[in-house]
Every structure is written in C-alpha cells, then in structure tokens.
Design a protein around this motif. Structure first.
Motif, PDB file in Angstrom:
ATOM      1  N   SER A 117       0.855  -1.188   0.000  1.00  0.00           N
ATOM      2  CA  SER A 117       0.000   0.000   0.000  1.00  0.00           C
ATOM      3  C   SER A 117       0.889   1.235   0.000  1.00  0.00           C
TER       4      SER A 117
ATOM      5  N   SER B 192      -1.901  -0.821  -3.807  1.00  0.00           N
ATOM      6  CA  SER B 192      -3.130  -0.232  -3.283  1.00  0.00           C
ATOM      7  C   SER B 192      -2.820   1.184  -2.793  1.00  0.00           C
TER       8      SER B 192
ATOM      9  N   LYS C 216      -9.483  -1.260  -5.658  1.00  0.00           N
ATOM     10  CA  LYS C 216      -8.411  -1.693  -4.753  1.00  0.00           C
ATOM     11  C   LYS C 216      -7.863  -0.536  -3.930  1.00  0.00           C
ATOM     12  N   ASP C 217      -8.254   0.693  -4.273  1.00  0.00           N
ATOM     13  CA  ASP C 217      -7.700   1.890  -3.659  1.00  0.00           C
ATOM     14  C   ASP C 217      -8.664   2.490  -2.634  1.00  0.00           C
TER      15      ASP C 217
END
Length: 213
Positions: free
Chosen positions: A98, A115, A142-143
């Motif tokens: 991330s 992400s 996904k974000d």
C-alpha cells in the motif's frame, strides 16, 4: 537503476493502524520529505533528514520480518522519483503493497498492483488547495480515499466533494485526533446515511504518540 537510492526516514515493523489492512502486522517504509504542511500532521519528524539507502538494502532489511504487508508512507513518498522503482521491486518480491500519498502529486505512474491510500486534504488542514482531483478517476476498487475531518464544516465539505467527484475507491472518514470525537463523526455519518468507513487510528489507541503506525 536497480541500486537506485531513496532518502529513508525509518523502516519499522508494527500493527497497521489505518485503512483496509488495519490490525495486520506490517512493515512500514517511511520516506523523507513532504511539500505540504498540514495543521494536523503527526509525522513532522519525517520532513527532514539525510539517510540514503539503496533499494537492494531496503528489500534486504524488510525480509527479516515475517509479513507480506508493506506500507510505503511519508511525508509524501512520491516526492522522491525513485519511489516508483521501490514500489515495482516490492511488487516483484510478492509483497502486498500500500502507498500512502497526499494526493497532491499525479499517481498515474504508480504500479497497478499497489493499493493507493490517498488523502483528500480538508479545509482545516490548510492545504485543501493542493488536492489534485484528476487523481480521483485513476483510483479503482483496490484503492482508498481518506478524509481527515476536524470539524463539522470539514465533514460537510467532504460530503460535497464525494458528490462532485464520483469514485469506485473505498472511502475512509477519520477524526482529527483531539479535535472531534469518534462518536461525533460516527453520528454525522449515520445522520447522512453515508456509505463510508469510520476509521480510527488503531496505533494511537494502542501506543498513543509513542509509536508510529
């Protein structure tokens, strides 16, 4: 470019305190430097420093920890051009990555498997004019978008932004620590029937300000 260098503030192992991976043991790679000066910033210590590390050395250091979760954060990590190379290498090493970014820098070239957790700077941050709203359309499921809210006017502003800029990313509303209570923000979310996630900073509940996320 394999041994490109980055200015690293710290690398540490902790419990993820925010976003979708909250509660999971993770390695944090904090890059030095930020172009913004938000009023509620809790990582001002990352603004300055000179600790250059090769990407190979960074990968070697994080391999000592038994986790697949890596969070690249700052400051503003995308301020350093070699951050993109680091993200690519982390993905190549099968980490679940991330990226925490302020949203003031174009995210177009971020690895598609990363992400993105993108801040939307509210008015009380003092930096709302730096929001790059063109980034919204580049986010996917996904974000995540994160609104750090310090007042009811921040809350109303955030709702208006969501109505204006539609996104498929998850949405997080987080209270400014010490400004408004989690209960207040929860009540506002329920009153408006918003489909957002209330986010508390778990690491501060666990350790206060003594240990980063």
């Amino acid at each position: 470019m394999i041994n490109a260098k980055l200015n690293i503030n710290e690398i540490f192992y902790s419990i993820q305190g925010e976003a979708r991976e909250v509660g999971l043991p993770s390695v944090f790679i904090r890059l030095t430097g930020c172009p913004l000066k938000c009023t509620y910033c809790d990582t001002e210590y990352a603004f300055h420093g000179n600790n250059l590390m090769e990407i190979d050395a960074i990968i070697s250091e994080i391999k000592q920890y038994d986790t697949t979760y890596i969070c690249v954060t700052g400051g503003e990590p995308l301020l350093q051009k070699n951050c993109y190379l680091l993200l690519d290498r982390l993905v190549e090493n099968n980490y679940q990555v991330s990226l925490e970014t302020s949203g003031s820098i174009n995210i177009q070239d971020v690895n598609a498997l990363v992400s993105i957790v993108m801040d939307v700077k509210t008015p009380s941050s003092g930096e709302s004019e730096q929001n790059k709203y063109t980034n919204f359309k580049k986010l996917t499921v996904k974000d995540q978008l994160k609104f750090v809210i310090g007042s009811h006017s921040d809350f109303d502003w955030s709702v208006a932004i969501l109505n204006q800029y539609h996104t498929t990313a998850g949405v997080l509303f987080s209270p400014v620590f010490g400004n408004i209570t989690p209960t207040q923000l929860a009540d506002w979310i329920l009153d408006q029937q918003l489909n957002v996630r209330l986010q508390l900073q778990l690491h501060k509940l666990l350790w206060g300000d003594e240990k980063g996320k």
